[in-house]
Design a protein around this motif. Sequence first.
Motif, short mmCIF file in Angstrom:
data_model
loop_
_atom_site.label_atom_id
_atom_site.label_comp_id
_atom_site.label_asym_id
_atom_site.label_seq_id
_atom_site.Cartn_x
_atom_site.Cartn_y
_atom_site.Cartn_z
N LEU A 131 0.81 -1.28 -0.02
CA LEU A 131 -0.14 0.04 0.01
C LEU A 131 0.81 1.24 -0.03
CD1 LEU A 131 -2.68 -0.96 2.41
CD2 LEU A 131 -2.92 -0.96 0.06
N SER A 132 2.06 1.33 0.46
CA SER A 132 2.79 2.49 0.49
C SER A 132 3.36 3.01 -0.83
CB SER A 132 4.27 2.06 1.35
OG SER A 132 3.96 1.76 2.65
N ARG A 133 3.57 4.21 -1.06
CA ARG A 133 3.90 4.64 -2.28
C ARG A 133 5.47 4.20 -2.41
NH1 ARG A 133 6.62 10.60 -3.10
NH2 ARG A 133 8.57 9.22 -3.24
N SER A 134 5.54 4.01 -4.07
CA SER A 134 6.96 3.39 -4.16
C SER A 134 8.01 4.15 -3.72
CB SER A 134 7.06 3.31 -5.95
OG SER A 134 8.08 2.75 -6.13
N GLY A 135 9.06 3.81 -3.15
CA GLY A 135 10.14 4.50 -2.64
C GLY A 135 9.79 5.19 -1.32
N LEU A 136 8.88 5.14 -0.88
CA LEU A 136 8.39 5.58 0.65
C LEU A 136 7.81 4.63 1.28
CD1 LEU A 136 8.06 8.40 2.25
CD2 LEU A 136 6.10 8.77 1.24
N PRO A 137 8.55 3.48 1.82
CA PRO A 137 7.98 2.57 2.53
C PRO A 137 7.46 2.65 3.93
CG PRO A 137 10.48 2.34 2.70
CD PRO A 137 10.07 3.41 1.76
N ALA A 138 6.68 2.17 4.40
CA ALA A 138 5.95 2.21 5.92
C ALA A 138 7.28 1.55 6.87
CB ALA A 138 4.72 1.61 5.89
N LEU A 139 7.13 2.33 7.98
CA LEU A 139 7.78 1.80 9.19
C LEU A 139 6.84 1.05 9.93
CD1 LEU A 139 10.84 2.70 10.83
CD2 LEU A 139 9.07 3.95 12.24
N ILE A 140 7.56 -0.10 10.28
CA ILE A 140 6.56 -1.10 11.09
C ILE A 140 7.38 -1.30 12.64
CG2 ILE A 140 5.72 -3.39 11.10
CD1 ILE A 140 5.17 -1.90 8.68
N ALA A 141 6.55 -1.03 13.58
CA ALA A 141 6.83 -1.10 14.95
C ALA A 141 5.88 -1.87 15.68
CB ALA A 141 6.99 0.45 15.35
N VAL A 142 6.45 -2.26 16.88
CA VAL A 142 5.82 -2.80 17.88
C VAL A 142 5.95 -2.90 19.27
CG1 VAL A 142 6.94 -5.01 17.67
CG2 VAL A 142 4.57 -5.31 18.19
N ASP A 143 5.08 -3.00 20.38
CA ASP A 143 5.46 -3.07 21.76
C ASP A 143 5.88 -4.28 22.02
OD1 ASP A 143 5.32 -0.82 23.40
OD2 ASP A 143 3.14 -0.68 23.26
N GLN A 144 7.32 -4.39 22.43
CA GLN A 144 7.73 -5.68 22.71
C GLN A 144 8.84 -5.70 23.81
OE1 GLN A 144 6.14 -8.23 21.52
NE2 GLN A 144 7.38 -9.94 21.94
N GLU A 145 8.34 -5.78 25.00
CA GLU A 145 9.13 -5.45 26.16
C GLU A 145 9.59 -6.61 26.92
OE1 GLU A 145 6.82 -2.88 28.86
OE2 GLU A 145 6.40 -1.42 27.30
N GLY A 146 8.78 -7.54 26.80
CA GLY A 146 8.85 -8.63 27.65
C GLY A 146 7.86 -8.74 28.89
N GLY A 147 7.93 -9.89 29.67
CA GLY A 147 7.00 -9.99 30.56
C GLY A 147 5.58 -9.90 30.14
N GLN A 148 4.84 -9.01 30.60
CA GLN A 148 3.21 -9.09 30.53
C GLN A 148 3.12 -7.95 28.95
OE1 GLN A 148 0.60 -7.79 33.72
NE2 GLN A 148 2.34 -8.05 35.06
N VAL A 149 3.94 -7.28 28.91
CA VAL A 149 3.87 -6.48 27.47
C VAL A 149 4.73 -7.10 26.30
CG1 VAL A 149 4.09 -4.04 26.84
CG2 VAL A 149 3.65 -4.44 29.18
N ARG A 150 4.05 -7.91 25.68
CA ARG A 150 4.45 -8.54 24.54
C ARG A 150 3.37 -8.77 23.47
NH1 ARG A 150 5.43 -13.83 25.06
NH2 ARG A 150 4.52 -14.01 27.15
N MET A 151 3.47 -7.92 22.35
CA MET A 151 2.26 -8.05 21.44
C MET A 151 2.78 -9.26 20.45
SD MET A 151 0.55 -5.50 22.54
CE MET A 151 1.25 -5.87 24.08
#
Length: 408
Positions: A131-151
């Motif tokens: 879906l991103s424009r050619s040459g302008l890719p989307a950054l992908i992120a996630v909450d991944q801390e460990g313990g209870q906070v792991r998406m």
Amino acid sequence: MRRRQLLALTPAAALAACTAEEPSQGPGADGPGGSSDGSSDRGGAEGTSSQEPSAASSAPTTTEPPTAAERLLETLSPRELAGQLVLVGIPAGSEIPEQVLTEHHAGGIFLLQVWESAEAVDRTVARARELSRSGLPALIAVDQEGGQVRMLRGDTARKTPSAETLGEQGTEAVTEAYTSIGEDLAARGIQVAFSPVADVVDPALGDANEPVGGLDRGFGTEPEAVGECVAAATTALAAQGIGATLKHFPGLGRVQKNTDFSAEGIEDEVTGPEDPFLQSFRAGIEAGAQLVMMSSAIYPQLEAGVPAMFSAAAIQDLLRDGLGFEGLVVTDDIGAAKAVAAVPVPERATRLLEAGGDVVLTADASLTGELVDAIEGWAARSPEQEQRVRESAGRMLALKEQLGLLQG
């Protein structure tokens, strides 16, 4: 300040101003055309010509070629510039709304809730690319801390201990856990971890500190030890090509309530510019963290009544000028969080920019267009505001280049 002077320049002029070599000066030189005794030095002894070139005038002036991010920045439309300053949450089991990337040109997405299927994550990451424009890719992120906070769970990522447990075990355990996190994110095509937590928990609160202590998210209660763990986590992520995010500046360790669920009990009356609890953030910055997430709490010692994410005292004066952070400053969630529910949606983006921040995170994808509209409209109101948006978009593109998303 030097940074503010560069904002008035065009990107090409700013680049030249930053990269030109300084003229060399001999011993006792006071500047062009002057001698150490202040005379004009027009006549030379023994008939020496005053027209001979000096070392200063003959030194070559060079500039570095523009980076991929700088070249791309020059090609973006006002809408694309504004869109780069929004990251949009995608809940597990849902699809990316096409307009988020095709119409609003969001800078990227982050994965919300718990994802247990590697296939589902891979499909979502691939869809973001499509879906991103050619040459302008989307950054992908996630909450991944460990313990209870792991998406990421199930077959998407390995289980890692909580920060509290890792802090008790020491920096070697932190390095091992965050190496694992970095490897798992890289395998799924994710570039940014919304971790590590750099908040130092007030020992007088302990588990009564709901956002950090109550969820075992903090490495400890002693700033130096927490800082060592934060630095170890940051370094381990970087070794796997993953950008680390220090959070939640200037610290959630002294508040009682969680800003995601409450607009009350979120004032920290103690933290100020010289607070030792800032040491852990400084350690993470010195270790090379590329992002800092701002707190939604309020810090009267910095700016009374203003959430840190909207405070120039917190972002510009303390984080950037005081701690020397030059990377991407992002908000905590501004889409669904109770702490900012009373702030009109457009202002949630523009107040961050006014304070010196860069990117807003929204857990509510339906707000994307409204946020991008607000940023684009704000930029159109003055050359200074347009340049403020370009500055932040430049930081986003620079991060994407550092993380391998842009072509050289």
